[in-house]
Motif scaffolding. Structure first.
Motif, short mmCIF file in Angstrom:
data_model
loop_
_atom_site.label_atom_id
_atom_site.label_comp_id
_atom_site.label_asym_id
_atom_site.label_seq_id
_atom_site.Cartn_x
_atom_site.Cartn_y
_atom_site.Cartn_z
N ASN A 9 -9.29 2.61 -21.21
CA ASN A 9 -9.59 3.85 -20.49
C ASN A 9 -8.33 4.49 -19.93
OD1 ASN A 9 -12.36 3.86 -20.92
ND2 ASN A 9 -12.77 2.60 -19.13
N ALA A 10 -7.43 3.69 -19.37
CA ALA A 10 -6.19 4.22 -18.81
C ALA A 10 -5.32 4.83 -19.91
CB ALA A 10 -5.43 3.12 -18.08
N GLU A 11 -5.21 4.15 -21.02
CA GLU A 11 -4.39 4.65 -22.13
C GLU A 11 -4.99 5.91 -22.72
OE1 GLU A 11 -0.96 4.73 -23.97
OE2 GLU A 11 -1.46 2.98 -22.75
N PHE A 12 -6.33 5.98 -22.79
CA PHE A 12 -6.98 7.17 -23.31
C PHE A 12 -6.75 8.37 -22.40
CE2 PHE A 12 -10.49 10.06 -24.22
CZ PHE A 12 -10.31 10.21 -25.58
N ALA A 14 -4.11 8.81 -20.54
CA ALA A 14 -2.72 9.22 -20.77
C ALA A 14 -2.62 10.01 -22.07
CB ALA A 14 -1.82 7.98 -20.83
N PHE A 15 -3.30 9.54 -23.11
CA PHE A 15 -3.29 10.24 -24.39
C PHE A 15 -3.84 11.66 -24.24
CE2 PHE A 15 -5.90 11.62 -27.99
CZ PHE A 15 -4.91 11.80 -28.94
N THR A 16 -4.97 11.78 -23.56
CA THR A 16 -5.61 13.08 -23.38
C THR A 16 -4.69 14.05 -22.65
OG1 THR A 16 -7.76 12.00 -23.30
CG2 THR A 16 -7.66 14.23 -22.46
N THR A 17 -4.06 13.58 -21.60
CA THR A 17 -3.15 14.41 -20.82
C THR A 17 -2.00 14.92 -21.68
OG1 THR A 17 -3.70 13.18 -18.82
CG2 THR A 17 -1.67 14.46 -18.78
N GLU A 18 -1.36 13.99 -22.39
CA GLU A 18 -0.20 14.36 -23.20
C GLU A 18 -0.60 15.26 -24.37
OE1 GLU A 18 2.63 13.83 -22.01
OE2 GLU A 18 2.17 12.26 -20.58
N ALA A 19 -1.71 14.96 -25.01
CA ALA A 19 -2.15 15.78 -26.14
C ALA A 19 -2.47 17.21 -25.68
CB ALA A 19 -3.36 15.15 -26.81
N ASN A 20 -3.10 17.33 -24.52
CA ASN A 20 -3.41 18.66 -23.99
C ASN A 20 -2.14 19.43 -23.67
OD1 ASN A 20 -6.19 18.53 -24.23
ND2 ASN A 20 -6.45 17.64 -22.20
N GLN A 21 -1.14 18.75 -23.12
CA GLN A 21 0.13 19.43 -22.83
C GLN A 21 0.78 19.93 -24.11
OE1 GLN A 21 2.72 16.95 -20.54
NE2 GLN A 21 1.54 17.15 -18.67
N GLN A 22 0.68 19.15 -25.17
CA GLN A 22 1.27 19.58 -26.43
C GLN A 22 0.55 20.80 -26.98
OE1 GLN A 22 0.83 16.97 -29.79
NE2 GLN A 22 2.45 17.98 -30.92
N VAL A 23 -0.78 20.75 -26.96
CA VAL A 23 -1.57 21.83 -27.55
C VAL A 23 -1.47 23.11 -26.72
CG1 VAL A 23 -3.92 22.55 -28.11
CG2 VAL A 23 -3.14 20.28 -28.74
N ALA A 38 -1.46 6.87 -28.87
CA ALA A 38 -2.41 6.66 -29.96
C ALA A 38 -2.16 5.32 -30.65
CB ALA A 38 -2.32 7.80 -30.97
N LEU A 39 -0.90 4.97 -30.85
CA LEU A 39 -0.58 3.67 -31.44
C LEU A 39 -1.03 2.53 -30.54
CD1 LEU A 39 2.98 4.17 -32.96
CD2 LEU A 39 0.87 3.68 -34.17
N GLU A 40 -0.78 2.69 -29.25
CA GLU A 40 -1.19 1.66 -28.30
C GLU A 40 -2.72 1.53 -28.27
OE1 GLU A 40 -0.82 -1.45 -25.78
OE2 GLU A 40 0.80 -0.45 -26.83
N LEU A 41 -3.41 2.66 -28.35
CA LEU A 41 -4.88 2.62 -28.38
C LEU A 41 -5.38 1.87 -29.61
CD1 LEU A 41 -5.92 6.18 -27.17
CD2 LEU A 41 -6.63 4.01 -26.18
#
Length: 58
Positions: A9-12, A14-23, A38-41
């Protein structure tokens, strides 16, 4: 197993936050961090599958 789910859940998050910043903002560094998450997930999901199978055999 509970700890593993918390890590996922914590890694997801982090992924969501970073992906949204990129998009949304075009932040290239955030894309790199999102790919790393994503690799860590994927590793965590493999561990989850292993633990889940062991639990189901009990």
């Amino acid at each position: 197993m509970k700890e593993l789910i918390e890590k996922i859940n914590a890694e997801f998050e982090a992924f969501t936050t970073e992906a949204n910043q990129q998009v949304e903002k075009g932040n290239k560094a955030a894309g790199t961090r999102a790919r790393k998450s994503a690799l860590e997930l994927s590793k965590l999901f493999k561990d989850f599958r292993k633990v889940s199978v062991e639990e189901s055999k009990k």
